[in-house]
Design an enzyme around this catalytic site. Sequence first.
Site, PDB file in Angstrom:
ATOM      1  N   LYS A   1      -6.699 -10.569  -5.427  1.00 45.96           N
ATOM      2  CA  LYS A   1      -7.082 -11.541  -4.978  1.00 45.96           C
ATOM      3  C   LYS A   1      -8.113 -10.042  -5.332  1.00 45.96           C
ATOM      4  CE  LYS A   1      -7.434  -8.490  -0.473  1.00 45.96           C
ATOM      5  NZ  LYS A   1      -7.457  -7.796   0.121  1.00 45.96           N
TER       6      LYS A   1
ATOM      7  N   LYS B   1     -11.473  -4.011  -2.589  1.00 42.34           N
ATOM      8  CA  LYS B   1     -12.579  -2.782  -3.030  1.00 42.34           C
ATOM      9  C   LYS B   1     -11.195  -1.512  -3.733  1.00 42.34           C
ATOM     10  CE  LYS B   1     -14.361  -3.533   2.119  1.00 42.34           C
ATOM     11  NZ  LYS B   1     -13.409  -2.988   3.294  1.00 42.34           N
TER      12      LYS B   1
ATOM     13  N   LYS C   1       0.853  -1.250   0.378  1.00 43.69           N
ATOM     14  CA  LYS C   1       0.218  -0.474   0.080  1.00 43.69           C
ATOM     15  C   LYS C   1       1.147   1.568  -0.176  1.00 43.69           C
ATOM     16  CE  LYS C   1      -3.992  -1.691   0.912  1.00 43.69           C
ATOM     17  NZ  LYS C   1      -5.665  -1.872   1.763  1.00 43.69           N
TER      18      LYS C   1
HETATM   19  P1  ATP Z   1      -8.136  -3.814   0.343  1.00 45.06           P
HETATM   20  O1  ATP Z   1      -8.389  -5.246  -0.548  1.00 45.06           O
HETATM   21  O2  ATP Z   1      -8.836  -2.789  -0.785  1.00 45.06           O
HETATM   22  O3  ATP Z   1      -7.063  -3.590   0.981  1.00 45.06           O
HETATM   23  P2  ATP Z   1     -10.421  -5.482   1.502  1.00 45.06           P
HETATM   24  O4  ATP Z   1     -11.696  -5.978   0.442  1.00 45.06           O
HETATM   25  O5  ATP Z   1      -8.789  -6.546   2.726  1.00 45.06           O
HETATM   26  O6  ATP Z   1      -9.332  -4.075   1.265  1.00 45.06           O
HETATM   27  P3  ATP Z   1     -11.051  -5.330   4.302  1.00 45.06           P
HETATM   28  O7  ATP Z   1     -11.783  -4.427   5.229  1.00 45.06           O
HETATM   29  O8  ATP Z   1     -10.038  -4.829   4.060  1.00 45.06           O
HETATM   30  O9  ATP Z   1     -11.447  -5.162   3.086  1.00 45.06           O
HETATM   31  O10 ATP Z   1     -11.281  -6.621   4.350  1.00 45.06           O
HETATM   32  C1  ATP Z   1     -12.274  -6.983   5.353  1.00 45.06           C
HETATM   33  C2  ATP Z   1     -12.681  -8.439   5.370  1.00 45.06           C
HETATM   34  O11 ATP Z   1     -12.266  -9.314   4.276  1.00 45.06           O
HETATM   35  C3  ATP Z   1     -10.639  -9.276   6.505  1.00 45.06           C
HETATM   36  O12 ATP Z   1     -10.841 -10.832   7.120  1.00 45.06           O
HETATM   37  C4  ATP Z   1     -10.242  -9.519   5.066  1.00 45.06           C
HETATM   38  O13 ATP Z   1      -9.422 -10.696   5.641  1.00 45.06           O
HETATM   39  C5  ATP Z   1     -11.817 -10.762   4.076  1.00 45.06           C
HETATM   40  N1  ATP Z   1     -10.901 -10.618   2.404  1.00 45.06           N
HETATM   41  C6  ATP Z   1     -10.930  -8.902   1.559  1.00 45.06           C
HETATM   42  N2  ATP Z   1     -10.548  -9.775   0.527  1.00 45.06           N
HETATM   43  C7  ATP Z   1     -10.403 -10.906   0.584  1.00 45.06           C
HETATM   44  C8  ATP Z   1     -10.557 -11.724  -0.321  1.00 45.06           C
HETATM   45  N3  ATP Z   1     -10.259 -10.965  -1.942  1.00 45.06           N
HETATM   46  N4  ATP Z   1     -10.542 -12.595  -0.688  1.00 45.06           N
HETATM   47  C9  ATP Z   1     -11.316 -13.634   1.060  1.00 45.06           C
HETATM   48  N5  ATP Z   1     -11.468 -12.386   2.257  1.00 45.06           N
HETATM   49  C10 ATP Z   1     -11.223 -10.919   1.824  1.00 45.06           C
END
Ligand code: ATP
Length: 335
Positions: free
Chosen positions: A196, A199, A115
Amino acid sequence: MAERRKRVFSGIQPTGGIHLGNYLGAVRNWVSQQDLYDNIFCIVDLHAMTLPYDAKGLRARTLELGSILLAAGIDPQRSILFVQSDVREHSELTWVLATLATFGELSRMTQFKEKSKGSERVGAGIFFYPTLMAADILLYDTDLVPVGDDQKQHIELTRDVAIRFNSTFGDTLVVPEPDIKPVGARIMSLEDPSKKMSKSDPSPASRIELHDSPDEIRRKIRRAVTDSGSEVRYDEANKPAVSNLLTIYSLLADLPVSEIEQRYEGKGYGAFKGDLADLIVEQLAPLQARLAELTADPAQVMRIMTEGAGRARAIAAPKMERVRAAIGVGLPEID
Ligand code: ATP
Ligand code: LTN
């Protein structure tokens, strides 16, 4: 005497709506395990400040995420749901833990490296992100932290810092365990199966959002990349895109991958994708209907989260008092 139920704590950032990766990797498990544990779920707005953000919209996104979590099935009777910044002890414990975490440890965090890559100005908040997350977890004597695979390293750090605290100041903090499921902990982007689903991906077509309309869902699945060949077969190394779609199908339909492979034998990607899109639409429909109701009643959602903050504070405040005594800050007690 009945054994104390294990305490679960997890958090999610109010950085936008939630996607199928957040849902299948984290939120759905929080919901389905509510009866097994003593649960606390937190909307981590202080974490959302670690990258440039729009301050004017943050409160609205926090409320929206609260509605989404309730619509997904978080039940205030069985779980505490609250906003991180409402419980000031999170910030206070972060400082304490920042004095114990090392510069080397924090520099090695993959999320920090990714990041901060390419930015001219890297705020110290993204560097200290894991100490804030450790504070979230350790304030509540958490036993289990259900998260997606990307958070594994942060939980390892939380454990290391808790162990260090206990050996420096005496046994005070519970050392937590990650709860990362073997399937669904890493849902991949629909456009690039080597990344992955996230968001922060600039392309909305890379993810299905929980509030996407049926048309959007069908379009995104139709356009999702597939691999060469036409066989619907699980093979992460050679067919990463189809394997990702099979994982999503299997979790939503609650069917083993082998059964889905059999069902689409000789039928090609088109039929498989059409049915997968229908399945997603069908599974998200009740959630979307509940979300519409909750969005129409923001006062109810706010009441639930304000009450949640009170219940969270009742656990966090005495814990922080014990930490203050252990580390020796403040004035001596007079007896
Ligand atoms: P960003 O990808 O922008 O960093 P994020 O999508 O990871 O954000 P968070 O709020 O940080 O969103 O994550 C919330 C939960 O979702 C966490 O437990 C994280 O591990 C899980 N998570 C995020 N992306 C994935 C994914 N692609 N597959 C499975 N779990 C996920
Ligand atoms: N860093 C996590 C969100 C988070 C969290 C937590 C998860 C903040 N505090 C405590 C579990 C426990 C993420 O998903 N990006």
